[in-house]
Design a protein around this motif. Structure first.
Motif, PDB file in Angstrom:
ATOM      1  N   ALA A  27      47.371 -41.301 -57.145  1.00 57.93           N
ATOM      2  CA  ALA A  27      46.961 -40.005 -57.694  1.00 57.93           C
ATOM      3  C   ALA A  27      45.568 -39.627 -57.194  1.00 57.93           C
ATOM      4  CB  ALA A  27      46.981 -40.061 -59.213  1.00 57.93           C
ATOM      5  N   ARG A  28      44.807 -40.620 -56.740  1.00 57.17           N
ATOM      6  CA  ARG A  28      43.492 -40.335 -56.187  1.00 57.17           C
ATOM      7  C   ARG A  28      43.627 -39.842 -54.753  1.00 57.17           C
ATOM      8  NH1 ARG A  28      42.593 -45.624 -58.391  1.00 57.17           N
ATOM      9  NH2 ARG A  28      41.411 -45.581 -60.343  1.00 57.17           N
ATOM     10  N   ASP A  29      42.770 -38.901 -54.384  1.00 60.84           N
ATOM     11  CA  ASP A  29      42.756 -38.388 -53.024  1.00 60.84           C
ATOM     12  C   ASP A  29      41.762 -39.162 -52.169  1.00 60.84           C
ATOM     13  OD1 ASP A  29      44.623 -36.460 -53.539  1.00 60.84           O
ATOM     14  OD2 ASP A  29      43.167 -34.870 -53.927  1.00 60.84           O
ATOM     15  N   ASP A  30      41.982 -39.149 -50.853  1.00 61.77           N
ATOM     16  CA  ASP A  30      40.947 -39.602 -49.936  1.00 61.77           C
ATOM     17  C   ASP A  30      39.816 -38.583 -49.948  1.00 61.77           C
ATOM     18  OD1 ASP A  30      42.575 -41.694 -49.294  1.00 61.77           O
ATOM     19  OD2 ASP A  30      43.182 -40.926 -47.337  1.00 61.77           O
ATOM     20  N   TRP A  31      38.646 -39.012 -49.485  1.00 63.14           N
ATOM     21  CA  TRP A  31      37.527 -38.077 -49.345  1.00 63.14           C
ATOM     22  C   TRP A  31      37.766 -37.182 -48.138  1.00 63.14           C
ATOM     23  CZ3 TRP A  31      33.145 -37.076 -52.211  1.00 63.14           C
ATOM     24  CH2 TRP A  31      32.922 -37.912 -53.307  1.00 63.14           C
ATOM     25  N   LEU A  57      25.159 -46.908 -53.065  1.00 61.30           N
ATOM     26  CA  LEU A  57      26.527 -47.260 -53.476  1.00 61.30           C
ATOM     27  C   LEU A  57      27.609 -46.463 -52.736  1.00 61.30           C
ATOM     28  CD1 LEU A  57      26.046 -47.912 -57.303  1.00 61.30           C
ATOM     29  CD2 LEU A  57      26.765 -49.568 -55.575  1.00 61.30           C
ATOM     30  N   PRO A  58      27.496 -45.116 -52.632  1.00 62.10           N
ATOM     31  CA  PRO A  58      28.521 -44.390 -51.880  1.00 62.10           C
ATOM     32  C   PRO A  58      28.561 -44.789 -50.403  1.00 62.10           C
ATOM     33  CG  PRO A  58      27.269 -42.889 -53.284  1.00 62.10           C
ATOM     34  CD  PRO A  58      26.539 -44.183 -53.284  1.00 62.10           C
ATOM     35  N   LEU A  59      27.410 -45.047 -49.809  1.00 64.17           N
ATOM     36  CA  LEU A  59      27.369 -45.409 -48.386  1.00 64.17           C
ATOM     37  C   LEU A  59      28.014 -46.767 -48.140  1.00 64.17           C
ATOM     38  CD1 LEU A  59      23.751 -44.242 -47.449  1.00 64.17           C
ATOM     39  CD2 LEU A  59      25.909 -43.105 -46.885  1.00 64.17           C
ATOM     40  N   ILE A  60      27.734 -47.733 -49.010  1.00 65.76           N
ATOM     41  CA  ILE A  60      28.329 -49.064 -48.854  1.00 65.76           C
ATOM     42  C   ILE A  60      29.838 -48.996 -49.066  1.00 65.76           C
ATOM     43  CG2 ILE A  60      28.399 -51.409 -49.780  1.00 65.76           C
ATOM     44  CD1 ILE A  60      25.423 -51.049 -50.537  1.00 65.76           C
ATOM     45  N   GLY A  65      34.834 -50.265 -47.882  1.00 70.12           N
ATOM     46  CA  GLY A  65      36.037 -50.224 -48.699  1.00 70.12           C
ATOM     47  C   GLY A  65      35.938 -51.074 -49.949  1.00 70.12           C
ATOM     48  N   MET A  66      34.721 -51.488 -50.306  1.00 70.39           N
ATOM     49  CA  MET A  66      34.547 -52.336 -51.490  1.00 70.39           C
ATOM     50  C   MET A  66      34.723 -51.536 -52.772  1.00 70.39           C
ATOM     51  SD  MET A  66      31.248 -54.640 -50.330  1.00 70.39           S
ATOM     52  CE  MET A  66      31.093 -55.423 -51.937  1.00 70.39           C
ATOM     53  N   ARG A  67      35.146 -52.232 -53.827  1.00 67.40           N
ATOM     54  CA  ARG A  67      35.225 -51.631 -55.154  1.00 67.40           C
ATOM     55  C   ARG A  67      33.816 -51.470 -55.716  1.00 67.40           C
ATOM     56  NH1 ARG A  67      39.212 -55.683 -54.857  1.00 67.40           N
ATOM     57  NH2 ARG A  67      41.365 -54.896 -55.014  1.00 67.40           N
ATOM     58  N   LEU A  68      33.656 -50.515 -56.623  1.00 62.61           N
ATOM     59  CA  LEU A  68      32.337 -50.223 -57.182  1.00 62.61           C
ATOM     60  C   LEU A  68      31.716 -51.447 -57.848  1.00 62.61           C
ATOM     61  CD1 LEU A  68      30.030 -48.359 -57.951  1.00 62.61           C
ATOM     62  CD2 LEU A  68      31.408 -47.537 -59.879  1.00 62.61           C
ATOM     63  N   GLU A  69      32.461 -52.131 -58.712  1.00 58.06           N
ATOM     64  CA  GLU A  69      31.904 -53.291 -59.411  1.00 58.06           C
ATOM     65  C   GLU A  69      31.564 -54.408 -58.441  1.00 58.06           C
ATOM     66  OE1 GLU A  69      30.542 -55.344 -62.869  1.00 58.06           O
ATOM     67  OE2 GLU A  69      31.065 -53.234 -62.521  1.00 58.06           O
ATOM     68  N   PHE A 175      35.099 -42.131 -57.062  1.00 61.18           N
ATOM     69  CA  PHE A 175      34.367 -43.143 -56.295  1.00 61.18           C
ATOM     70  C   PHE A 175      35.350 -44.086 -55.610  1.00 61.18           C
ATOM     71  CE2 PHE A 175      31.992 -46.896 -55.307  1.00 61.18           C
ATOM     72  CZ  PHE A 175      30.729 -46.426 -54.953  1.00 61.18           C
ATOM     73  N   HIS A 176      36.428 -44.445 -56.301  1.00 64.19           N
ATOM     74  CA  HIS A 176      37.411 -45.366 -55.720  1.00 64.19           C
ATOM     75  C   HIS A 176      38.087 -44.766 -54.492  1.00 64.19           C
ATOM     76  CE1 HIS A 176      39.585 -49.143 -56.194  1.00 64.19           C
ATOM     77  NE2 HIS A 176      40.698 -48.513 -55.857  1.00 64.19           N
TER      78      HIS A 176
END
Length: 282
Positions: A27-31, A57-60, A65-69, A175-176
């Motif tokens: 359900a999430r879109d790509d950026w 955080l957004p750049l990393i 492709g890492m998860r936020l946590e 973010f994901h």
């Protein structure tokens, strides 16, 4: 006997789900390029400190492709390593017996090595890590981000949702979605799926499990990461970072002190002009 036809407007299976028919796409879109522009060129993002969670955080996430946590849990003294001559991120469990708040990657295959993307290095990632190491920061974004229950990323996640909404980013883009975009771009290359899985921390299909993906060499992992190119050219961020840095002040020139001599006075107290001695002739 004639059979009755079902009207076209009637959908007898509406509201029912069937195994194997779920859409593959989340359900999430790509950026999209437009949404990346809205975020990274926004006033709030551009004015954020180049040592802040909002900046990095957004750049990393975009370049790994890492998860936020997973990113928030990085420890500058333990998880940024050199492996086979390559700067890497080492995602591994944090153990209570080692003095850390217990944490484990989402899955067994989430324990993995990710080479740092060259763009992040050029943008100053290692300098930022070294700065945090020198400051004795427990986590990469300490003391800005703190634990809330078992989560380091919850406060930032809420803040990021607010910012992206104000920027006009699509509601389904989260973010994901950085993780989705990273995978989508890599799947358009000729890279092996098992190698992409090793970087992403995904379990492989058709028997390619975590045991296999953990055996991928650092060189192959680096090849996967370097195959990623951001849809948005981001060099303007480096220029912006330099522009926002305080200009170094010019060193103060020492003031030369002149030795003052008292004036020559005549008998009536008037200043007598001194005659310059004649220059001797040769």
């Amino acid at each position: 006997m004639f059979k009755k036809h079902v009207p076209v407007s009637l959908q007898p299976f509406a509201g029912h789900s069937f195994p194997g028919t779920k859409a593959k796409k989340s359900a999430r879109d790509d950026w999209s390029l437009e949404d990346l522009e809205r975020l990274f060129r926004s006033k709030e993002y551009r004015q954020a400190s180049d040592t802040s969670a909002l900046h990095w955080l957004p750049l990393i996430a975009l370049h790994t492709g890492m998860r936020l946590e997973e990113i928030c849990r990085l420890r500058p003294a333990h998880d940024i390593i050199i492996r086979n001559g390559t700067l890497c991120i080492d995602i591994k469990p944090h153990l209570k017996e080692d003095g850390w708040a217990p944490w484990h990657p989402k899955t067994a295959s989430g324990i993995r090595i990710i080479p740092v993307h060259p763009w992040l290095i050029r943008h100053g990632f290692l300098d930022f890590v070294e700065r945090q190491r020198s400051a004795g920061a427990a986590y990469l974004f300490s003391p800005e981000l703190v634990l809330h229950g078992d989560n380091l990323s919850s406060a930032f996640s809420r803040e990021f949702s607010r910012i992206k909404k104000e920027c006009g980013v699509s509601k389904k883009t989260t973010f994901h979605s950085f993780r989705h975009s990273f995978r989508t771009i890599l799947e358009s290359t000729d890279l092996k799926t098992s190698h992409i899985n090793a970087v992403m921390g995904h379990e492989g299909n058709e028997g390619e499990g975590s045991t296999y993906t953990h055996g991928v060499t650092t060189a192959k992992l680096k090849e996967v990461v370097e195959a990623f190119e951001s849809p948005l050219e981001l060099s303007f961020l480096s220029a912006n970072a330099k522009a926002t840095q305080p200009r170094p002040q010019a060193p103060k020139q020492p003031i030369k002190k002149r030795k003052l001599t008292p004036p020559l006075l005549d008998e009536k107290g008037r200043i007598v002009r001194r005659r310059q001695s004649a220059v001797p002739t040769k």
